[in-house]
Design an enzyme around this catalytic site. Structure first.
Site, PDB file in Angstrom:
ATOM      1  N   ASN A 180     -15.741  -5.350  21.635  1.00 26.89           N
ATOM      2  CA  ASN A 180     -16.863  -5.600  22.534  1.00 26.89           C
ATOM      3  C   ASN A 180     -17.728  -4.338  22.580  1.00 26.89           C
ATOM      4  OD1 ASN A 180     -15.765  -3.777  24.467  1.00 26.89           O
ATOM      5  ND2 ASN A 180     -14.587  -5.432  25.413  1.00 26.89           N
ATOM      6  N   ARG A 200     -18.340  -2.155  24.925  1.00 28.17           N
ATOM      7  CA  ARG A 200     -17.688  -0.995  25.538  1.00 28.17           C
ATOM      8  C   ARG A 200     -16.776  -0.301  24.526  1.00 28.17           C
ATOM      9  NH1 ARG A 200     -14.723  -2.798  30.357  1.00 28.17           N
ATOM     10  NH2 ARG A 200     -16.742  -2.672  31.349  1.00 28.17           N
ATOM     11  N   ARG A 258       0.816  -1.226   0.000  1.00 28.19           N
ATOM     12  CA  ARG A 258       0.000   0.000   0.000  1.00 28.19           C
ATOM     13  C   ARG A 258       0.844   1.268   0.000  1.00 28.19           C
ATOM     14  NH1 ARG A 258      -5.122   0.974   1.094  1.00 28.19           N
ATOM     15  NH2 ARG A 258      -4.604   2.792   2.345  1.00 28.19           N
ATOM     16  N   ARG A 291     -15.783   8.900  16.981  1.00 24.48           N
ATOM     17  CA  ARG A 291     -15.830   9.020  15.524  1.00 24.48           C
ATOM     18  C   ARG A 291     -17.092   9.682  14.975  1.00 24.48           C
ATOM     19  NH1 ARG A 291     -10.733   9.135  15.303  1.00 24.48           N
ATOM     20  NH2 ARG A 291      -9.711   7.195  15.806  1.00 24.48           N
ATOM     21  N   ASN A 301     -17.179   3.546  22.807  1.00 23.61           N
ATOM     22  CA  ASN A 301     -16.096   4.525  22.782  1.00 23.61           C
ATOM     23  C   ASN A 301     -15.786   4.936  21.338  1.00 23.61           C
ATOM     24  OD1 ASN A 301     -13.941   6.059  24.079  1.00 23.61           O
ATOM     25  ND2 ASN A 301     -12.590   4.624  23.022  1.00 23.61           N
TER      26      ASN A 301
END
Length: 80
Positions: free
Chosen positions: A34, A36, A18, A45, A40
């Site tokens: 998971n 949690r 790349r 985001r 976050n």
């Protein structure tokens, strides 16, 4: 692209190959986390300060997850 493909043919990993592509080249990612960690991730985001292209991906995804798993994601607010 030709150089990238030649590198792949010569056994170079896609991650290494790349480096010859422009920075804005499309890529596909897979994320495992998971609940949690997902919470976050969405808080970071979908925020106003997040990169616009990341918001373009995460906001519809969060909306979908709110319909499928409201008890987990409903309290995450998205700033417009």
């Amino acid at each position: 692209e030709e150089t990238y493909l030649k590198l792949i043919d010569n056994g170079v990993t896609p991650q290494e190959a790349r480096s010859v592509l422009p920075n804005s080249t499309k890529t596909e990612i897979t994320i495992t986390a998971n609940y949690r960690e997902w919470r976050n991730f969405f808080k970071l985001r979908t925020a106003k300060v997040a990169h616009p292209q990341m918001q373009e991906i995460t906001r519809p995804l969060l909306k979908e997850l709110k319909t499928r798993l409201p008890i987990i994601f409903d309290d995450i607010e998205v700033d417009d």
